[in-house]
Design an enzyme around this catalytic site. Structure first.
Site, PDB file in Angstrom:
ATOM      1  N   GLY A   1       0.775  -1.238   0.000  1.00 35.88           N
ATOM      2  CA  GLY A   1       0.000   0.000   0.000  1.00 35.88           C
ATOM      3  C   GLY A   1       0.801   1.279   0.000  1.00 35.88           C
ATOM      4  O   GLY A   1       0.322   2.318   0.462  1.00 35.88           O
TER       5      GLY A   1
ATOM      6  N   LEU B   1      -3.987  -7.065  -7.558  1.00 32.74           N
ATOM      7  CA  LEU B   1      -3.467  -8.097  -8.468  1.00 32.74           C
ATOM      8  C   LEU B   1      -4.539  -8.981  -9.096  1.00 32.74           C
ATOM      9  O   LEU B   1      -4.231  -9.907  -9.826  1.00 32.74           O
ATOM     10  CB  LEU B   1      -2.436  -8.959  -7.725  1.00 32.74           C
ATOM     11  CG  LEU B   1      -1.175  -8.195  -7.295  1.00 32.74           C
ATOM     12  CD1 LEU B   1      -0.247  -9.105  -6.508  1.00 32.74           C
ATOM     13  CD2 LEU B   1      -0.458  -7.602  -8.512  1.00 32.74           C
ATOM     14  N   LYS B   2      -5.796  -8.703  -8.798  1.00 33.34           N
ATOM     15  CA  LYS B   2      -6.863  -9.508  -9.415  1.00 33.34           C
ATOM     16  C   LYS B   2      -7.417  -8.757 -10.631  1.00 33.34           C
ATOM     17  O   LYS B   2      -7.343  -7.533 -10.702  1.00 33.34           O
ATOM     18  CB  LYS B   2      -7.990  -9.743  -8.401  1.00 33.34           C
ATOM     19  CG  LYS B   2      -7.602 -10.658  -7.240  1.00 33.34           C
ATOM     20  CD  LYS B   2      -7.570 -12.112  -7.685  1.00 33.34           C
ATOM     21  CE  LYS B   2      -7.483 -13.131  -6.567  1.00 33.34           C
ATOM     22  NZ  LYS B   2      -6.320 -13.013  -5.689  1.00 33.34           N
TER      23      LYS B   2
ATOM     24  N   ASN C   1      -5.104   2.610 -13.212  1.00 36.04           N
ATOM     25  CA  ASN C   1      -4.165   1.626 -12.673  1.00 36.04           C
ATOM     26  C   ASN C   1      -2.748   2.174 -12.778  1.00 36.04           C
ATOM     27  O   ASN C   1      -2.430   2.916 -13.719  1.00 36.04           O
ATOM     28  CB  ASN C   1      -4.279   0.315 -13.471  1.00 36.04           C
ATOM     29  CG  ASN C   1      -3.334  -0.769 -12.947  1.00 36.04           C
ATOM     30  OD1 ASN C   1      -3.277  -1.036 -11.756  1.00 36.04           O
ATOM     31  ND2 ASN C   1      -2.573  -1.368 -13.853  1.00 36.04           N
TER      32      ASN C   1
ATOM     33  N   HIS D   1       1.131   0.990 -13.216  1.00 39.63           N
ATOM     34  CA  HIS D   1       1.904  -0.200 -13.609  1.00 39.63           C
ATOM     35  C   HIS D   1       3.390   0.145 -13.550  1.00 39.63           C
ATOM     36  O   HIS D   1       3.798   1.219 -14.031  1.00 39.63           O
ATOM     37  CB  HIS D   1       1.500  -0.650 -15.022  1.00 39.63           C
ATOM     38  CG  HIS D   1       2.200  -1.903 -15.458  1.00 39.63           C
ATOM     39  ND1 HIS D   1       1.866  -3.145 -14.964  1.00 39.63           N
ATOM     40  CD2 HIS D   1       3.234  -2.093 -16.310  1.00 39.63           C
ATOM     41  CE1 HIS D   1       2.660  -4.050 -15.499  1.00 39.63           C
ATOM     42  NE2 HIS D   1       3.507  -3.444 -16.314  1.00 39.63           N
TER      43      HIS D   1
ATOM     44  N   ASP E   1      -3.738  -4.310 -18.511  1.00 39.25           N
ATOM     45  CA  ASP E   1      -2.765  -3.214 -18.745  1.00 39.25           C
ATOM     46  C   ASP E   1      -2.876  -2.653 -20.163  1.00 39.25           C
ATOM     47  O   ASP E   1      -1.887  -2.216 -20.754  1.00 39.25           O
ATOM     48  CB  ASP E   1      -1.316  -3.716 -18.518  1.00 39.25           C
ATOM     49  CG  ASP E   1      -1.116  -4.253 -17.121  1.00 39.25           C
ATOM     50  OD1 ASP E   1      -0.270  -5.166 -16.968  1.00 39.25           O
ATOM     51  OD2 ASP E   1      -1.805  -3.784 -16.200  1.00 39.25           O
TER      52      ASP E   1
ATOM     53  N   GLU F   1       6.230   5.717  -9.408  1.00 37.07           N
ATOM     54  CA  GLU F   1       4.803   5.359  -9.342  1.00 37.07           C
ATOM     55  C   GLU F   1       4.052   6.327  -8.438  1.00 37.07           C
ATOM     56  O   GLU F   1       2.997   6.871  -8.801  1.00 37.07           O
ATOM     57  CB  GLU F   1       4.640   3.946  -8.775  1.00 37.07           C
ATOM     58  CG  GLU F   1       5.055   2.838  -9.698  1.00 37.07           C
ATOM     59  CD  GLU F   1       4.926   1.516  -9.012  1.00 37.07           C
ATOM     60  OE1 GLU F   1       3.861   1.231  -8.461  1.00 37.07           O
ATOM     61  OE2 GLU F   1       5.902   0.757  -9.049  1.00 37.07           O
TER      62      GLU F   1
HETATM   63  C1  GRF Z   1       4.442  -2.545  -6.601  1.00 43.20           C
HETATM   64  O1  GRF Z   1       5.253  -3.554  -7.149  1.00 43.20           O
HETATM   65  C2  GRF Z   1       3.987  -1.638  -7.667  1.00 43.20           C
HETATM   66  O2  GRF Z   1       4.873  -1.669  -8.731  1.00 43.20           O
HETATM   67  C3  GRF Z   1       2.687  -2.177  -8.122  1.00 43.20           C
HETATM   68  O3  GRF Z   1       2.144  -2.876  -7.017  1.00 43.20           O
HETATM   69  C4  GRF Z   1       3.196  -3.212  -6.119  1.00 43.20           C
HETATM   70  C5  GRF Z   1       2.871  -2.840  -4.719  1.00 43.20           C
HETATM   71  O4  GRF Z   1       2.772  -1.495  -4.595  1.00 43.20           O
HETATM   72  N1  GRF Z   1       1.838  -1.108  -8.575  1.00 43.20           N
HETATM   73  P1  GRF Z   1       2.204  -0.889  -3.209  1.00 43.20           P
HETATM   74  O5  GRF Z   1       3.405  -0.590  -2.344  1.00 43.20           O
HETATM   75  O6  GRF Z   1       1.325  -1.959  -2.604  1.00 43.20           O
HETATM   76  O7  GRF Z   1       1.473   0.329  -3.594  1.00 43.20           O
END
Ligand code: GRF
Length: 196
Positions: free
Chosen positions: A13, A85-86, A102, A104, A145, A174
């Site tokens: 997070g 991730l789903k 999203n 990425h 994506d 990010e």
């Molecule tokens: C990270 O690997 C990021 O690249 C992807 O999700 C993963 C976890 O990010 N977006 P976070 O620290 O849970 O936001």
């Protein structure tokens, strides 16, 4: 206009945290009204708790139905996938058409799609001796994506970079581009409806 943001997570997070911090500082004109996780041990849930943000762990079955119900209950205007991730069901994507973004950890269309997430992305970039990588914020459509790109930022891959050191550099980017994209959406500088 102040927007209600719903954030979906699966892990640590840190992207969620950067969005929360930006709503507190006022950089983003809005607030995170709900956090949803498919994992009950996602540290992002702790981050939400610290900020008294309502949070839910999604059930295995009927997960997408619950996503729609909760997003509606919390009057969410913008859905942010932050390390979620789903795959979202077509029903969720249709219901929130052009309102789901999203983040990425690569320069889409490179290193994205099925199987390219988290460390797997950075391992492939290092293995292929790329000279640069970066992060992308995009609208979510029914592919993986594949939606229209909203923002990207590059970072140089140094000779001595490892997947771990690259991941750290990309994660910082990010946070930066996710927050600035949401800021621009909240201030009307990006009009998602007009994007094709
Ligand atoms: C990270 O690997 C990021 O690249 C992807 O999700 C993963 C976890 O990010 N977006 P976070 O620290 O849970 O936001």
């Amino acid at each position: 206009m102040s927007i209600n943001i719903g954030v979906l997570i699966s892990g640590g997070g840190t992207n969620l945290q950067s969005v929360i911090d930006a709503t507190i500082s006022g950089q983003i004109e809005g607030k995170v009204t709900v956090v949803l996780s498919d994992k009950n041990d996602a540290y992002g849930l702790e981050r939400a708790k610290k900020h008294q943000i309502d949070r839910y762990v999604l059930p295995e079955s009927d997960r997408n139905k619950m996503i729609i119900e909760l997003l509606q209950e919390y009057s969410v205007d913008l859905v942010v996938l932050a390390g979620y991730l789903k795959i979202l069901s077509p029903a969720v994507i249709q219901k929130y058409n052009k309102r789901i973004i999203n983040i990425h950890p690569a320069l889409i269309p490179a290193y994205c799609g099925k199987g390219f997430y988290g460390m797997k992305v950075h391992e492939a970039v290092i293995k292929n001796k790329e000279s640069k990588s970066g992060a992308t914020v995009h609208l979510v459509d029914e592919g993986v994506d594949t939606g229209p790109i909203l923002k990207q930022k590059e970072v140089a891959v140094e000779k001595d970079d490892t997947p771990e050191s690259l991941a750290k550099k990309v994660l910082k980017i990010e946070h930066e581009i996710l927050v600035s994209t949401i800021e621009e959406i909240s201030k009307g500088a990006i009009d998602l409806e007009s994007i094709n």
